[in-house]
Design a protein around this motif. Structure first.
Motif, PDB file in Angstrom:
ATOM      1  N   ASP A   1     -11.965 -12.764   4.102  1.00 11.30           N
ATOM      2  CA  ASP A   1     -11.269 -13.052   5.311  1.00 11.30           C
ATOM      3  C   ASP A   1      -9.791 -12.895   5.401  1.00 11.30           C
ATOM      4  N   SER A   2      -9.151 -11.873   6.123  1.00 13.32           N
ATOM      5  CA  SER A   2      -7.817 -11.731   6.151  1.00 13.32           C
ATOM      6  C   SER A   2      -7.129 -11.716   4.678  1.00 13.32           C
ATOM      7  N   ILE A   3      -7.483 -10.670   3.862  1.00 15.56           N
ATOM      8  CA  ILE A   3      -7.191 -10.434   2.680  1.00 15.56           C
ATOM      9  C   ILE A   3      -5.927  -9.501   2.546  1.00 15.56           C
ATOM     10  N   SER A   4      -4.747  -9.961   1.791  1.00 19.49           N
ATOM     11  CA  SER A   4      -3.428  -9.199   1.687  1.00 19.49           C
ATOM     12  C   SER A   4      -2.976  -9.358   0.373  1.00 19.49           C
ATOM     13  N   PHE A   5      -2.829  -8.212  -0.185  1.00 20.49           N
ATOM     14  CA  PHE A   5      -1.874  -8.468  -1.561  1.00 20.49           C
ATOM     15  C   PHE A   5      -1.659  -7.045  -2.065  1.00 20.49           C
TER      16      PHE A   5
ATOM     17  N   GLU B   1       1.619  -3.498  -8.185  1.00 22.00           N
ATOM     18  CA  GLU B   1       2.471  -2.516  -8.571  1.00 22.00           C
ATOM     19  C   GLU B   1       1.967  -1.554  -9.508  1.00 22.00           C
ATOM     20  N   LYS B   2       2.703  -0.399  -9.447  1.00 25.85           N
ATOM     21  CA  LYS B   2       2.269   0.819 -10.361  1.00 25.85           C
ATOM     22  C   LYS B   2       2.087   0.338 -11.781  1.00 25.85           C
ATOM     23  N   ASN B   3       1.531   0.949 -12.870  1.00 24.35           N
ATOM     24  CA  ASN B   3       1.369   0.777 -14.087  1.00 24.35           C
ATOM     25  C   ASN B   3       1.320  -0.631 -14.806  1.00 24.35           C
ATOM     26  N   LYS B   4       0.699  -1.617 -13.707  1.00 23.76           N
ATOM     27  CA  LYS B   4       0.360  -3.135 -13.977  1.00 23.76           C
ATOM     28  C   LYS B   4      -1.306  -3.064 -14.251  1.00 23.76           C
ATOM     29  N   LEU B   5      -1.565  -4.111 -14.775  1.00 24.50           N
ATOM     30  CA  LEU B   5      -2.727  -4.552 -14.939  1.00 24.50           C
ATOM     31  C   LEU B   5      -3.080  -6.037 -14.052  1.00 24.50           C
ATOM     32  N   CYS B   6      -3.669  -5.781 -12.899  1.00 19.75           N
ATOM     33  CA  CYS B   6      -4.205  -6.585 -12.132  1.00 19.75           C
ATOM     34  C   CYS B   6      -5.474  -7.165 -12.217  1.00 19.75           C
ATOM     35  N   ALA B   7      -5.802  -8.423 -12.461  1.00 22.06           N
ATOM     36  CA  ALA B   7      -7.100  -9.264 -12.660  1.00 22.06           C
ATOM     37  C   ALA B   7      -7.375  -9.796 -11.314  1.00 22.06           C
ATOM     38  N   LEU B   8      -8.758  -9.338 -10.771  1.00 17.73           N
ATOM     39  CA  LEU B   8      -9.382  -9.986  -9.829  1.00 17.73           C
ATOM     40  C   LEU B   8     -10.467 -10.892 -10.277  1.00 17.73           C
ATOM     41  N   VAL B   9     -10.440 -12.407  -9.956  1.00 15.04           N
ATOM     42  CA  VAL B   9     -11.215 -13.146 -10.544  1.00 15.04           C
ATOM     43  C   VAL B   9     -11.969 -14.053  -9.164  1.00 15.04           C
ATOM     44  N   GLY B  10     -12.968 -14.585  -9.455  1.00 15.17           N
ATOM     45  CA  GLY B  10     -13.637 -15.481  -8.529  1.00 15.17           C
ATOM     46  C   GLY B  10     -15.157 -15.628  -8.663  1.00 15.17           C
ATOM     47  N   PRO B  11     -15.528 -16.725  -8.208  1.00 16.13           N
ATOM     48  CA  PRO B  11     -17.019 -17.023  -8.596  1.00 16.13           C
ATOM     49  C   PRO B  11     -17.895 -15.957  -7.759  1.00 16.13           C
ATOM     50  N   ASN B  12     -19.475 -15.972  -8.152  1.00 18.91           N
ATOM     51  CA  ASN B  12     -20.164 -15.079  -7.704  1.00 18.91           C
ATOM     52  C   ASN B  12     -20.320 -15.479  -6.042  1.00 18.91           C
ATOM     53  N   GLY B  13     -20.284 -14.223  -5.602  1.00 18.55           N
ATOM     54  CA  GLY B  13     -20.512 -14.349  -4.025  1.00 18.55           C
ATOM     55  C   GLY B  13     -19.005 -14.618  -3.378  1.00 18.55           C
ATOM     56  N   SER B  14     -18.087 -14.267  -4.255  1.00 17.23           N
ATOM     57  CA  SER B  14     -16.674 -14.501  -3.640  1.00 17.23           C
ATOM     58  C   SER B  14     -16.077 -13.342  -2.865  1.00 17.23           C
ATOM     59  N   GLY B  15     -16.734 -12.368  -2.972  1.00 15.25           N
ATOM     60  CA  GLY B  15     -16.617 -10.967  -2.061  1.00 15.25           C
ATOM     61  C   GLY B  15     -15.756 -10.006  -2.996  1.00 15.25           C
ATOM     62  N   LYS B  16     -15.762 -10.109  -4.538  1.00 13.86           N
ATOM     63  CA  LYS B  16     -14.996  -9.361  -5.518  1.00 13.86           C
ATOM     64  C   LYS B  16     -15.305  -7.677  -5.500  1.00 13.86           C
ATOM     65  N   SER B  17     -16.927  -7.614  -5.308  1.00 15.17           N
ATOM     66  CA  SER B  17     -17.427  -6.368  -5.314  1.00 15.17           C
ATOM     67  C   SER B  17     -17.253  -5.766  -3.916  1.00 15.17           C
ATOM     68  N   THR B  18     -17.367  -6.340  -2.889  1.00 13.70           N
ATOM     69  CA  THR B  18     -17.294  -6.010  -1.596  1.00 13.70           C
ATOM     70  C   THR B  18     -15.664  -5.323  -1.383  1.00 13.70           C
ATOM     71  N   LEU B  19     -14.582  -6.328  -1.981  1.00 16.47           N
ATOM     72  CA  LEU B  19     -13.419  -5.874  -1.856  1.00 16.47           C
ATOM     73  C   LEU B  19     -12.997  -4.336  -2.537  1.00 16.47           C
ATOM     74  N   ILE B  20     -13.781  -4.366  -3.645  1.00 17.14           N
ATOM     75  CA  ILE B  20     -13.520  -3.230  -4.471  1.00 17.14           C
ATOM     76  C   ILE B  20     -14.158  -1.963  -3.735  1.00 17.14           C
TER      77      ILE B  20
ATOM     78  N   VAL C   1      -7.096 -14.778  -7.325  1.00 16.57           N
ATOM     79  CA  VAL C   1      -8.192 -15.691  -7.517  1.00 16.57           C
ATOM     80  C   VAL C   1      -8.702 -15.340  -5.818  1.00 16.57           C
ATOM     81  N   LEU C   2      -9.818 -15.001  -5.946  1.00 23.38           N
ATOM     82  CA  LEU C   2     -10.598 -14.717  -4.550  1.00 23.38           C
ATOM     83  C   LEU C   2     -11.609 -15.558  -4.360  1.00 23.38           C
ATOM     84  N   LYS C   3     -11.834 -16.261  -3.353  1.00 25.32           N
ATOM     85  CA  LYS C   3     -12.857 -17.033  -2.869  1.00 25.32           C
ATOM     86  C   LYS C   3     -13.083 -16.868  -1.241  1.00 25.32           C
ATOM     87  N   ASN C   4     -13.421 -15.688  -0.916  1.00 23.36           N
ATOM     88  CA  ASN C   4     -13.589 -14.917   0.452  1.00 23.36           C
ATOM     89  C   ASN C   4     -12.118 -14.995   1.046  1.00 23.36           C
ATOM     90  N   SER C   5     -11.188 -15.518   0.464  1.00 28.28           N
ATOM     91  CA  SER C   5      -9.799 -15.474   0.861  1.00 28.28           C
ATOM     92  C   SER C   5      -9.174 -15.178  -0.511  1.00 28.28           C
TER      93      SER C   5
END
Lengths: 294, 257
Positions: free
Chosen positions: B25-29, B32-51, B213-217
């Motif tokens: 739901d309306s994800i924006s982020f 930056e280059k050469n950085k490590l960004c961690a995407l976390v969230g519970p099961n069903g939060s939409g992580k794999s769909t976002l990827i 941190v993702l939970k559908n948004s």
């Protein structure tokens, strides 16, 4: 042709019909597992069997309408191959859909052939008639095997990449669906042309069993792939020779020979593993070194 | 291509639904280059769909998901590491052959790899600590080793952006340490931007520059330090960051009232 004349002097290939059978067995014996390797890798070992059923429907239709059976079988199997690939691509319950296609094939073959006065000819395609193959049929076999094998050779690295990680291949822009359609059409071509050699009921065995034999003796994909073709050719020629010496049906004997080679390879594999486990004088093997490093 | 040359991944107002169910739901982020960004969230939060939306595996979303790269084909600059290796055991494939497929896909060399390609493949296998297993069959490797093999396969195409989908799930602590070293090597030596989807961040917590941190948004977007200012620790609360974030936010809201 000088080489063939020389072969004709060697028992059990000491007649022209056996030389023709030898050439056909060599071509199919090499090309079927060469393509079958990628079918086995996709866990579709039985798809050749299913396409054989559809080819039988093509033969039945051709006998009824008095067309050339091989060409009708080629069209029917290519159509079925594309349909099967679409089912795999779009359906989550592909298993039952495939079963319906395969049963329809064999049922249609019996029904169509029953309308023909030559219905006995269907048996010839189901069980093969390698000893009566003509040079004209061998040329068609060679041309079609060359086309199918060349397509798979050119796509081999893509097929391996897709088999290992389909998602990465899609992200890299590979149309995995189109690649698989080419693979299935190549299988369809091999099935159609081999019906006069091993017969439609046994064609899948020549496509799959040498691959399983080769897998037992190799750790590398490319080696296993190459050796699958060599085992296929060797087993087919050996089986043909045995069939002549013992006066057996060549199609069935070729497949039984491949299975015999597979059993032999399994015994060698088990023996090699047993020796490694009990050889305390040389405990450091490659894998052991690797585990220590990582 | 990019308005901001320092941004590697740009997602703006991205929404996606499976039928009537809105997963994103309306994800924006931005990452930056050469950085490590961690995407976390519970099961069903939409992580794999976002990827899948970012990598182009999934279409039909609204908004924008863009990977900014120097290569003219965006897809050639993305390295992707799936959750696990799916390979038939019926045909053997060696570690070297499996890793080389990454080079083949990245460089489009369908026929023959040259000496430089082979050198890059060897280096990639070495960087994940699998050189001793170079000629082993991949189905003989442990889960952790297979995961590192997938990282080597992704690295070998020299991607500008590396996306990893839960790479440490079910892996022992020793393999997690080797995984951490491989990621560190990737960022330091290859100047790669990494987007890591994971439940378990403890192994890489010192490398993480940004946490989503993702939970559908997106319910949190900031650094590890900013997260700790909310009273949430990556190590202590790693198993359910959204739950703890929501809880601390609710507590803060109560206090302010």
């Amino acid at each position: 042709m000088g080489l063939l004349a020389a072969v004709e002097l060697i028992y059990p290939f000491d007649s022209e019909f056996m030389v023709r059978a030898l050439v056909a067995a060599l071509i199919l014996g090499f090309c079927a597992p060469f393509i079958g390797t990628f079918v086995v890798q996709r866990n579709l070992s039985l798809v050749g069997d299913g396409l054989g059923h559809v080819a039988a429907a093509g033969v039945g239709l051709a006998l009824w309408l008095d067309f050339a059976p091989q060409w009708v079988a080629i069209i029917a199997t290519i159509f079925a191959a594309i349909l099967i690939e679409f089912i795999f691509h779009f359906s989550k319950s592909a298993d039952t859909a495939l079963a319906i296609i395969f049963y329809s094939g064999i049922a249609a073959s019996i029904t169509f052939a029953g309308q023909s006065s030559n219905q006995g000819q269907l048996q010839q395609y189901l069980f093969g008639s390698l000893l009566s193959i003509t040079w004209a049929e061998i040329y068609v076999l060679a041309a079609i095997c060359l086309i199918a094998s060349l397509a798979i050779f050119l796509l081999s690295k893509i097929l391996l990449s897709v088999a290992i990680d389909a998602s990465s291949a899609k992200i890299a822009g590979i149309n995995t669906h189109a690649v698989h359609v080419v693979l299935m059409c190549s299988v369809a071509l091999i099935v159609s042309v081999s019906m006069s050699i091993t017969g439609l009921l046994l064609v899948s065995a020549v496509m799959v069993v040498p691959v399983m034999t080769s897998k037992l003796l190799n750790k590398s994909f490319y080696k296993a792939w190459g050796f699958a073709g060599l085992f296929g050719a060797f087993g087919s020629v050996l089986g043909l020779g045995i069939s002549r010496i013992l006066n057996l049906a060549p199609g069935g004997t070729i497949v039984l020979t491949h299975i015999g080679l597979f059993i032999l390879a399994t015994l060698l594999f088990v023996l090699r593993r047993w020796i490694r486990q009990h050889d305390h004088t040389h405990p450091i093997d490659e894998q052991y070194i690797g585990q220590q490093i990582s | 291509m990019a308005d901001q040359p320092n941004i590697a991944i740009e997602v703006k107002d991205l929404s996606f639904s499976y039928g009537d169910s809105k997963v994103l739901d309306s994800i924006s982020f931005e990452v930056e280059k050469n950085k490590l960004c961690a995407l976390v969230g519970p099961n069903g939060s939409g992580k794999s769909t976002l990827i899948k939306c970012i990598t182009g595996l999934l279409n039909g979303y609204t908004g924008r998901a863009q990977v900014n790269c120097t290569h003219k084909h965006q897809s050639h600059s993305i390295g992707y590491v799936p959750q696990r290796l799916f390979i038939s055991e019926r045909v053997p494939v060696s570690v070297f052959e499996a890793v080389s497929t990454g080079r083949i896909l990245g460089s489009r060399k369908w026929f023959r790899l040259n000496a430089k390609d082979k050198e890059v493949i060897e280096h990639s296998i070495d960087s994940v600590g699998l050189l001793g297993h170079r000629n082993c069959r991949i189905d003989e490797l442990s889960g952790g080793q297979q995961q590192r093999l997938l990282i080597a396969k992704a690295l070998v195409s020299e991607p500008e952006v590396l996306i990893l989908d839960e790479p440490t799930a079910g892996i022992d602590s020793q393999s997690q340490e080797l995984f951490r070293n491989a990621i560190d090597h990737t960022i330091q030596e290859h100047n790669t931007t990494v987007l890591l989807v994971s439940h378990e961040l403890s192994a890489v917590s010192d490398l993480v520059d940004q946490i989503l941190v993702l939970k559908n948004s997106i319910i949190f977007n900031g650094t590890v330090q900013e997260l700790s200012e909310h009273g949430v620790s990556v190590g202590l609360h790693e198993h359910d960051l959204p739950f703890w974030l929501e809880r601390f936010k609710t507590d803060e809201l109560r206090k302010s009232k």
